[in-house]
Design an enzyme around this catalytic site. Structure first.
Site, PDB file in Angstrom:
ATOM      1  N   HIS A   1     -58.835 -47.594  -2.161  1.00  7.22           N
ATOM      2  CA  HIS A   1     -59.450 -47.958  -0.880  1.00  7.22           C
ATOM      3  C   HIS A   1     -60.798 -47.268  -0.678  1.00  7.22           C
ATOM      4  O   HIS A   1     -61.755 -47.881  -0.253  1.00  7.22           O
ATOM      5  CB  HIS A   1     -58.541 -47.522   0.271  1.00  7.22           C
ATOM      6  CG  HIS A   1     -57.558 -48.559   0.689  1.00  7.22           C
ATOM      7  ND1 HIS A   1     -56.417 -48.814  -0.013  1.00  7.22           N
ATOM      8  CD2 HIS A   1     -57.538 -49.406   1.747  1.00  7.22           C
ATOM      9  CE1 HIS A   1     -55.735 -49.769   0.597  1.00  7.22           C
ATOM     10  NE2 HIS A   1     -56.391 -50.151   1.662  1.00  7.22           N
TER      11      HIS A   1
ATOM     12  N   GLU B   1     -59.866 -55.639  14.393  1.00  5.93           N
ATOM     13  CA  GLU B   1     -58.436 -55.925  14.441  1.00  5.93           C
ATOM     14  C   GLU B   1     -57.859 -55.870  15.852  1.00  5.93           C
ATOM     15  O   GLU B   1     -56.654 -55.992  16.036  1.00  5.93           O
ATOM     16  CB  GLU B   1     -57.658 -54.982  13.519  1.00  5.93           C
ATOM     17  CG  GLU B   1     -57.977 -55.127  12.039  1.00  5.93           C
ATOM     18  CD  GLU B   1     -57.649 -56.503  11.456  1.00  5.93           C
ATOM     19  OE1 GLU B   1     -56.759 -57.181  12.009  1.00  5.93           O
ATOM     20  OE2 GLU B   1     -58.303 -56.898  10.475  1.00  5.93           O
TER      21      GLU B   1
ATOM     22  N   ALA C   1     -63.118 -47.313  -4.569  1.00  2.00           N
ATOM     23  CA  ALA C   1     -63.564 -48.577  -5.165  1.00  2.00           C
ATOM     24  C   ALA C   1     -63.468 -49.733  -4.173  1.00  2.00           C
ATOM     25  O   ALA C   1     -63.792 -50.858  -4.507  1.00  2.00           O
ATOM     26  CB  ALA C   1     -62.740 -48.888  -6.412  1.00  2.00           C
ATOM     27  N   GLY C   2     -63.037 -49.450  -2.950  1.00  2.00           N
ATOM     28  CA  GLY C   2     -62.959 -50.508  -1.950  1.00  2.00           C
ATOM     29  C   GLY C   2     -64.001 -50.249  -0.884  1.00  2.00           C
ATOM     30  O   GLY C   2     -64.906 -49.446  -1.072  1.00  2.00           O
ATOM     31  N   GLY C   3     -63.882 -50.891   0.236  1.00  2.00           N
ATOM     32  CA  GLY C   3     -64.901 -50.716   1.266  1.00  2.00           C
ATOM     33  C   GLY C   3     -64.531 -49.698   2.331  1.00  2.00           C
ATOM     34  O   GLY C   3     -65.147 -49.663   3.385  1.00  2.00           O
ATOM     35  N   TYR C   4     -63.527 -48.863   2.057  1.00  2.00           N
ATOM     36  CA  TYR C   4     -62.998 -48.010   3.120  1.00  2.00           C
ATOM     37  C   TYR C   4     -63.544 -46.590   3.145  1.00  2.00           C
ATOM     38  O   TYR C   4     -63.008 -45.749   3.858  1.00  2.00           O
ATOM     39  CB  TYR C   4     -61.472 -47.957   3.026  1.00  2.00           C
ATOM     40  CG  TYR C   4     -60.804 -49.182   3.607  1.00  2.00           C
ATOM     41  CD1 TYR C   4     -60.289 -49.163   4.894  1.00  2.00           C
ATOM     42  CD2 TYR C   4     -60.698 -50.358   2.880  1.00  2.00           C
ATOM     43  CE1 TYR C   4     -59.679 -50.276   5.442  1.00  2.00           C
ATOM     44  CE2 TYR C   4     -60.093 -51.483   3.409  1.00  2.00           C
ATOM     45  CZ  TYR C   4     -59.583 -51.434   4.691  1.00  2.00           C
ATOM     46  OH  TYR C   4     -58.983 -52.541   5.232  1.00  2.00           O
TER      47      TYR C   4
ATOM     48  N   HIS D   1     -57.102 -63.388  15.553  1.00  2.00           N
ATOM     49  CA  HIS D   1     -58.460 -63.449  15.002  1.00  2.00           C
ATOM     50  C   HIS D   1     -59.097 -64.787  15.365  1.00  2.00           C
ATOM     51  O   HIS D   1     -60.257 -64.865  15.757  1.00  2.00           O
ATOM     52  CB  HIS D   1     -58.429 -63.336  13.474  1.00  2.00           C
ATOM     53  CG  HIS D   1     -58.209 -61.950  12.954  1.00  2.00           C
ATOM     54  ND1 HIS D   1     -58.990 -60.876  13.340  1.00  2.00           N
ATOM     55  CD2 HIS D   1     -57.312 -61.459  12.061  1.00  2.00           C
ATOM     56  CE1 HIS D   1     -58.573 -59.790  12.701  1.00  2.00           C
ATOM     57  NE2 HIS D   1     -57.551 -60.115  11.931  1.00  2.00           N
TER      58      HIS D   1
ATOM     59  N   GLU E   1     -53.071 -63.719  12.763  1.00  2.00           N
ATOM     60  CA  GLU E   1     -54.209 -64.576  12.393  1.00  2.00           C
ATOM     61  C   GLU E   1     -54.661 -65.434  13.569  1.00  2.00           C
ATOM     62  O   GLU E   1     -55.855 -65.699  13.733  1.00  2.00           O
ATOM     63  CB  GLU E   1     -53.853 -65.449  11.185  1.00  2.00           C
ATOM     64  CG  GLU E   1     -53.458 -64.675   9.922  1.00  2.00           C
ATOM     65  CD  GLU E   1     -54.428 -63.566   9.549  1.00  2.00           C
ATOM     66  OE1 GLU E   1     -55.628 -63.663   9.884  1.00  2.00           O
ATOM     67  OE2 GLU E   1     -53.989 -62.575   8.933  1.00  2.00           O
TER      68      GLU E   1
HETATM   69 ZN   LIG Z   1     -56.470 -58.882  10.597  1.00  2.00          ZN
END
Ligand SMILES: [Zn+2]
Length: 698
Positions: free
Chosen positions: A610, A508, A613-616, A482, A479
């Site tokens: 993923h 990332e 139903a996810g953003g992948y 980021h 973190e």
């Molecule tokens: Zn991350």
């Protein structure tokens, strides 16, 4: 109705956390939206094809909302309460509607298009052009450029896709809930960790399996929820029970009342149609239009290359496990089946690296880790981090506030750090959030970036400090990485400052890059010492940390590649209603990307949230893509000499001036090139994973 005392309306400065209450949310957001609607209408009628006439003009519409709504969402994560949730829910639909209206504004789209075609375009700087390009692309992907029947069809497709995604998740949730394996005999739970027995007994109690359910005496209710399923497969000694749970898991949501099979076909069909409506041949082409990966061929090439390297290692992992299981059971015919892998992998791990979290914790006290991490950042990037807790108010007494200055002493940015787990009012997991974005205003004023770093590590107990697990240390570094990109940005426009406008598959890079330092002995030394005796981390523990990093990495790599390749095939080479079914594709991809081929009844896709139903969707490859970048970036430091302070500083400053400073203001491949002097290579990732000794090395 103007309420100037409302702290959520005081944008441009640090939020006044001591004043904000849930009661402020609805009036502030409503006032901002009302003002925003009228400002947007005014702006739309007066747009000019220039930077000031478009992006700058819109900023007065977007900035107050970004501040207030950002602060509210932050508090939802770290200071949740029924009153706040209620207030959030009351205004959320209006915020979403306004954001959609803004993102789909036809006048804005047309003004930006005119700007792109005008002579002024060449006078914009690189970051401005990238911001305008990204806004245009986002608008196009939202269907702004469509008219008439095509537009209607697009809206219908989007609506149905949203419904299908929700249905897919609900089916999966309901199917997961519908299954339980209730164990009553103590021999059935042999080997299970106490935490799992406790959780399973609590579940049994809730479900009413018996009048009184206890961790010691059961009954124990085992479910397909990951926090139960995973440790069960790793620790349950009873092979038949493992098989039962495994078979239930791989057929989740594939039959009966909660069947996702037909939804998958329909979702894919609609995604291909949506792609064509927007001018893309396949959903994968559409997905990659806004990513760092240039095209499907580039993603395929990376996957194939890594697959060829990982396969022999994954085969060796399985052979080793087989031999180990035979030796342990004394059964020379024992054959590892799907439901045995996790179990024997755990036994083997325990035997080979006999260490656990509890042995490491005493060496990683929070203050020591923080000091060591800040010193590393100072060495790498020439910055100075100092505590400034008295400078501002916070939402909880555990929260810290720090300021970052450059080597000349000039303030660059600041951040809040909320380190400890607080289950009652704080969301789990760890994240970096943006409090303020770097902004240089036309009148010369500069807003400096401010970040939220939020973790959920072990809190201090009594007079014992917070003692961190190695995973918690790595998460903090992640973190912080980021956060560094957010805070060390030099971009002048908030739309591309820090992590804004960075392509999804490149985001990332700084975070995983920072994690690499946790495996560097001198760095780890610098942030560890026994909290009571002051003794350094023993070398043999460090060696075990290193060995555990590469344990079964061939198998893990191959598994990630399998998911990524499946995702790409479905979104690029599948033909709805064509001769090859979805199951045929699973069969084809698994042939080369798995060692233990899926069972014929395996319906893994019905639970592949993923991508359905996810953003992948057509984006699962991003995990590996970003790992390649971060490992390769770290290897620049290895080449320069990790233990040579001046080489580390020189490379670190270059990393700061490129990856961290340029953020979303420059094409990510160009940024990488600026730092590394060449295109990314997979060599470093393979070496770090212990996969470098097989396959070809280019
Ligand atoms: Zn991350």
């Amino acid at each position: 109705m103007a309420n100037t005392d409302n702290p959520l309306l005081a944008h441009g400065d640090l939020p006044r956390f001591d004043e904000i209450t849930p009661n402020d949310v609805e009036p502030a957001i409503r006032q901002i939206l009302t003002q925003g609607e009228s400002d947007l209408a005014t702006a739309e009628s007066a747009l000019e094809p220039s930077w000031t006439g478009t992006m700058e003009a819109l900023r007065s519409v977007t900035e107050p909302l970004a501040f207030a709504w950002g602060t509210v969402n932050h508090l939802m994560g770290v200071q949740n309460s029924p009153a706040l949730r209620e207030a959030h829910q009351a205004v959320q639909p209006e915020v979403v509607a306004f954001s959609l209206r803004l993102g789909q504004s036809r006048p804005v789209y047309e003004a930006l298009n005119h700007l792109r075609a005008s002579d002024d375009w060449d006078r914009l700087d690189e970051a401005q052009r990238r911001i305008a390009e990204a806004s245009l692309l986002q608008a196009e992907l939202a269907g702004v450029a469509l008219d008439g029947a095509e537009k209607d069809r697009f809206v219908a497709v989007q609506t149905e896709l949203a419904e299908l995604g929700t249905q897919f998740s609900n089916h999966l949730l309901d199917a997961t809930k519908a299954f339980a394996l209730v164990l009553t005999s103590p021999s059935d739970v042999e080997g299970l960790p106490n935490s799992l027995r406790e959780a399973a007994a609590a579940q049994a109690q809730t479900a009413g399996d018996a009048e009184s359910c206890t961790a010691e005496n059961g009954p124990w209710r085992m479910t397909l929820d990951a926090p139960v399923f995973i440790p069960f497969m790793e620790h349950c000694h009873n092979r038949d029970l493992r098989e039962q749970l495994y078979r239930a898991f791989i057929t989740r949501a594939s039959n009966g009342a909660y069947d996702n099979t037909a939804l998958i076909d329909r979702i894919l069909e609609l995604r291909y149609e949506k792609g064509r409506l927007l001018g893309y041949e396949t959903p994968a082409d559409l997905s990659l239009a806004s990513k760092m990966a240039p095209d499907v061929e580039a993603v395929d090439a990376l996957s194939l290359r890594l697959r060829e390297v990982a396969r022999p290692h994954a085969q060796r992992d399985l052979d080793e496990l087989q031999a180990y299981a035979r030796a342990e059971t004394g059964d020379t015919t024992y054959t590892i089946r799907h439901w045995d892998v996790a179990f024997w992998a755990e036994r083997n791990r325990e035997a080979r690296f006999a260490f656990n979290d509890e042995m490491l914790r005493p060496y990683f006290s929070f203050d020591r880790v923080l000091t060591g991490m800040f010193e590393l950042a100072e060495r790498l990037f020439g910055i100075n981090i100092t505590a400034a807790d008295d400078d501002t108010t916070v939402w909880h007494p555990d929260v810290r506030f720090f300021r970052i200055a450059d080597s000349a002493g000039e303030q660059i940015s600041s951040f809040y750090l909320d380190p400890f787990s607080r289950p009652a009012d704080k969301r789990g997991g760890a994240w970096m959030g943006e409090c303020l974005n770097r902004t240089e205003r036309p009148d010369g004023r500069i807003t400096r970036p401010v970040a939220y770093l939020v973790c959920n590590q072990t809190p201090p107990v009594g007079d014992k400090p917070s003692l961190m697990t190695f995973d918690e240390v790595r998460t903090l570094f992640h973190e912080f990485g980021h956060g560094l990109q957010h805070m060390l940005t030099t971009v002048r426009y908030p739309e591309a400052a820090g992590i804004n406008n960075v392509e999804w598959d490149a985001i990332e890079l700084p975070s995983q890059f920072m994690e690499n330092w946790c495996y560097h002995q001198a760095t780890l030394r610098g942030l560890s010492s026994h909290y009571e005796t002051g003794a350094p981390l023993p070398d043999e523990l460090f060696e075990k940390i290193l060995a555990a990093r590469t344990y079964r990495s061939g198998s893990q790599t191959l598994r990630q590649l399998y998911f990524g390749m499946l995702d790409m095939e479905l979104h690029h080479r599948y033909q709805p209603a064509g001769s090859e079914t979805v199951l045929d594709i699973v069969e084809r991809v698994s042939r080369d990307a798995t060692i233990l081929r899926p069972l014929p009844e395996d319906r893994f896709l019905c639970g592949f949230q993923h991508i359905f139903a996810g953003g992948y969707a057509a984006g699962y490859y991003s995990y590996k893509w970003a790992e390649v970048l971060s490992a390769d970036a770290f290897s620049a430091f290895e080449e320069a000499g990790l233990d040579d302070p001046s080489a580390v500083a020189e490379t670190g400053h270059r990393f700061r001036d490129t990856v961290l400073a340029l953020g979303g203001g420059r094409d990510p491949m160009t940024v990488f090139h600026d730092f590394r002097g060449r295109e990314p290579s997979t060599d470093a990732l393979l070496r770090h994973c212990g996969l470098a000794d097989a396959g070809c090395s280019h």
